[in-house]
Design a protein around this motif. Structure first.
Motif, mmCIF file in Angstrom:
data_model
loop_
_atom_site.group_PDB
_atom_site.id
_atom_site.type_symbol
_atom_site.label_atom_id
_atom_site.label_comp_id
_atom_site.label_asym_id
_atom_site.label_seq_id
_atom_site.Cartn_x
_atom_site.Cartn_y
_atom_site.Cartn_z
ATOM 1 N N GLN A 1 12.422 6.838 0.236
ATOM 2 C CA GLN A 1 12.264 5.403 -0.002
ATOM 3 C C GLN A 1 12.597 4.593 1.249
ATOM 4 O O GLN A 1 11.951 3.583 1.542
ATOM 5 N N GLU A 2 13.596 5.053 1.993
ATOM 6 C CA GLU A 2 13.982 4.380 3.235
ATOM 7 C C GLU A 2 12.826 4.389 4.230
ATOM 8 O O GLU A 2 12.530 3.368 4.872
ATOM 9 N N ASN A 3 12.157 5.527 4.370
ATOM 10 C CA ASN A 3 11.041 5.643 5.305
ATOM 11 C C ASN A 3 9.837 4.819 4.859
ATOM 12 O O ASN A 3 9.173 4.172 5.680
ATOM 13 N N ILE A 4 9.551 4.841 3.564
ATOM 14 C CA ILE A 4 8.409 4.078 3.046
ATOM 15 C C ILE A 4 8.614 2.587 3.283
ATOM 16 O O ILE A 4 7.686 1.868 3.695
ATOM 17 N N LYS A 5 9.813 2.094 3.050
ATOM 18 C CA LYS A 5 10.104 0.669 3.263
ATOM 19 C C LYS A 5 9.921 0.279 4.721
ATOM 20 O O LYS A 5 9.368 -0.773 5.041
ATOM 21 N N LYS A 6 10.397 1.140 5.640
ATOM 22 C CA LYS A 6 10.252 0.866 7.068
ATOM 23 C C LYS A 6 8.785 0.807 7.466
ATOM 24 O O LYS A 6 8.367 -0.071 8.234
ATOM 25 N N GLN A 7 7.984 1.742 6.943
ATOM 26 C CA GLN A 7 6.564 1.777 7.295
ATOM 27 C C GLN A 7 5.814 0.591 6.711
ATOM 28 O O GLN A 7 4.954 0.003 7.374
ATOM 29 N N GLN A 8 6.128 0.241 5.488
ATOM 30 C CA GLN A 8 5.472 -0.913 4.867
ATOM 31 C C GLN A 8 5.824 -2.194 5.597
ATOM 32 O O GLN A 8 4.996 -3.105 5.701
ATOM 33 N N LYS A 9 7.036 -2.270 6.124
ATOM 34 C CA LYS A 9 7.484 -3.472 6.827
ATOM 35 C C LYS A 9 6.684 -3.712 8.102
ATOM 36 O O LYS A 9 6.442 -4.862 8.490
ATOM 37 N N ILE A 10 6.259 -2.625 8.755
ATOM 38 C CA ILE A 10 5.485 -2.780 9.996
ATOM 39 C C ILE A 10 3.992 -2.523 9.764
ATOM 40 O O ILE A 10 3.220 -2.373 10.718
ATOM 41 N N GLY A 11 3.601 -2.471 8.493
ATOM 42 C CA GLY A 11 2.185 -2.382 8.151
ATOM 43 C C GLY A 11 1.544 -1.022 8.312
ATOM 44 O O GLY A 11 0.329 -0.930 8.529
ATOM 45 N N ILE A 12 2.317 0.051 8.186
ATOM 46 C CA ILE A 12 1.779 1.403 8.311
ATOM 47 C C ILE A 12 1.583 1.996 6.918
ATOM 48 O O ILE A 12 2.452 1.886 6.058
#
Length: 336
Positions: A188-199
């Motif tokens: 979940q931590e990784n998904i949130k980071k990626q969604q935050k930068i549009g990946i």
């Protein structure tokens, strides 16, 4: 154990790769300048391994997509495992019977962060007692920017003595979670980071869904046994000594010189012997009311602190490692 064992061949492949020429000297020089800026249980912070990986493969710096980020993360984890293992090169080999027994620790149990941080070295290699893998690296990793700590597991498929294929899993150690909870938390931590930068996070979700949680739980149980208060290593039952080699002064700076060969440690040999001894018996005397020899599953238990009548009485959880029960050193001598 042969000198060309899987972790040794992986280290040799990096030593021979021109892209990593001068890598170990650069790391030693960096550690000499900066090693007081992160915990002693970590050989080198996570962000430094990322930088070293991108320096070796500059093409990675030109892209910012989920595939490239995943590749950098995986390759950096493998490099971190090898680089952190290189100064000590400890290989732990469990007795087969004991491996099977300790592997049955409760998959739902919380991971004891305090115990994990007592890993005997910055990174160790544990042979796998089944055919699935040759073994795995267990490496303590620190993320300097966010002051986070992780346990990295890098499983090696031996591929018939060709280049060992690594498989990487990272477990956060911010708080005590079960293996499943820890993996899901990092997902979940990784998904949130990626969604935050549009990946797009689809590949990340697919990667985490393919993790074999049972194998990770077995690996954690083996590590916790080694990190427990009284593991049996090389025939001695005592707390494992933590080995963090110091740099040696040379003409042009400081260096850590690795051993010429890996150091092999036999783990839980007496426990395995006694388990086999019990299994080989064809008859058990009915008059013997003792519980048969076995490994009590690793688990957490609750301890209360303070007087019973005190309003400040509270409880805490402690990790109880897998323990040998009714094991006999020899006839008439009880162990455990």
């Amino acid at each position: 154990m042969k000198k060309d064992d899987a972790p040794v061949r992986l280290l040799q492949s990096i030593n021979k790769n021109k892209k990593f020429s001068g890598l170990w000297r650069s790391i030693d020089e960096y550690r000499d300048r900066e090693r007081n800026n992160w915990p002693a249980w970590c050989f080198l912070p996570l962000n430094v391994w990322h930088i070293l990986m991108v320096m070796a493969e500059p093409k990675f710096a030109q892209k910012n997509d989920s595939v490239t980020l995943g590749t950098i993360n995986s390759f950096s984890a493998v490099l971190a495992a090898i680089g952190s293992w290189r100064p000590t090169q400890d290989i732990f080999v469990f007795d087969n019977e004991a491996f099977e027994a300790i592997a049955k620790s409760d998959i739902d149990a919380k991971i004891s962060v305090e115990n994990i941080l007592h890993l005997p070295a910055w990174s160790i290699y544990i042979k796998w007692g089944k055919r699935d893998y040759d073994g795995f690296f267990a490496t303590l990793i620190y993320e300097a920017g966010e002051s986070k700590k992780y346990l990295d597991l890098v499983f090696l498929y031996d591929n018939d003595y060709n280049f060992p294929k690594p498989n990487f899993v990272r477990i956060p150690l911010q708080k005590s979670l079960s293996v499943y909870e820890a993996i899901n938390s990092y997902k979940q931590e990784n998904i949130k980071k990626q969604q935050k930068i549009g990946i797009n996070s689809a590949l990340t979700e697919e990667y985490f869904d393919e993790i074999n949680v049972n194998d990770v739980a077995v690996a954690v149980s083996l590590i916790l046994y080694i990190c427990s208060e009284s593991p049996e290593i090389d025939g001695i039952t005592a707390t494992a000594t933590i080995n963090h080699p110091r740099s040696q002064k040379i003409k042009n700076g400081w260096r850590i010189f690795p051993p010429e060969n890996p150091k092999i440690h036999v783990v839980a040999e007496k426990i395995g012997y006694n388990l086999r001894k019990y299994k080989s018996k064809t008859q058990i005397e009915l008059s013997n009311q003792k519980m048969p020899p076995h490994i009590r599953r690793g688990h957490f238990t609750r301890y209360w602190y303070g007087p019973r009548s005190s309003p400040h009485r509270c409880y805490d959880f402690r990790w109880i490692p897998p323990l040998p029960i009714n094991m006999l050193e020899d006839e008439g001598t009880e162990e455990g």
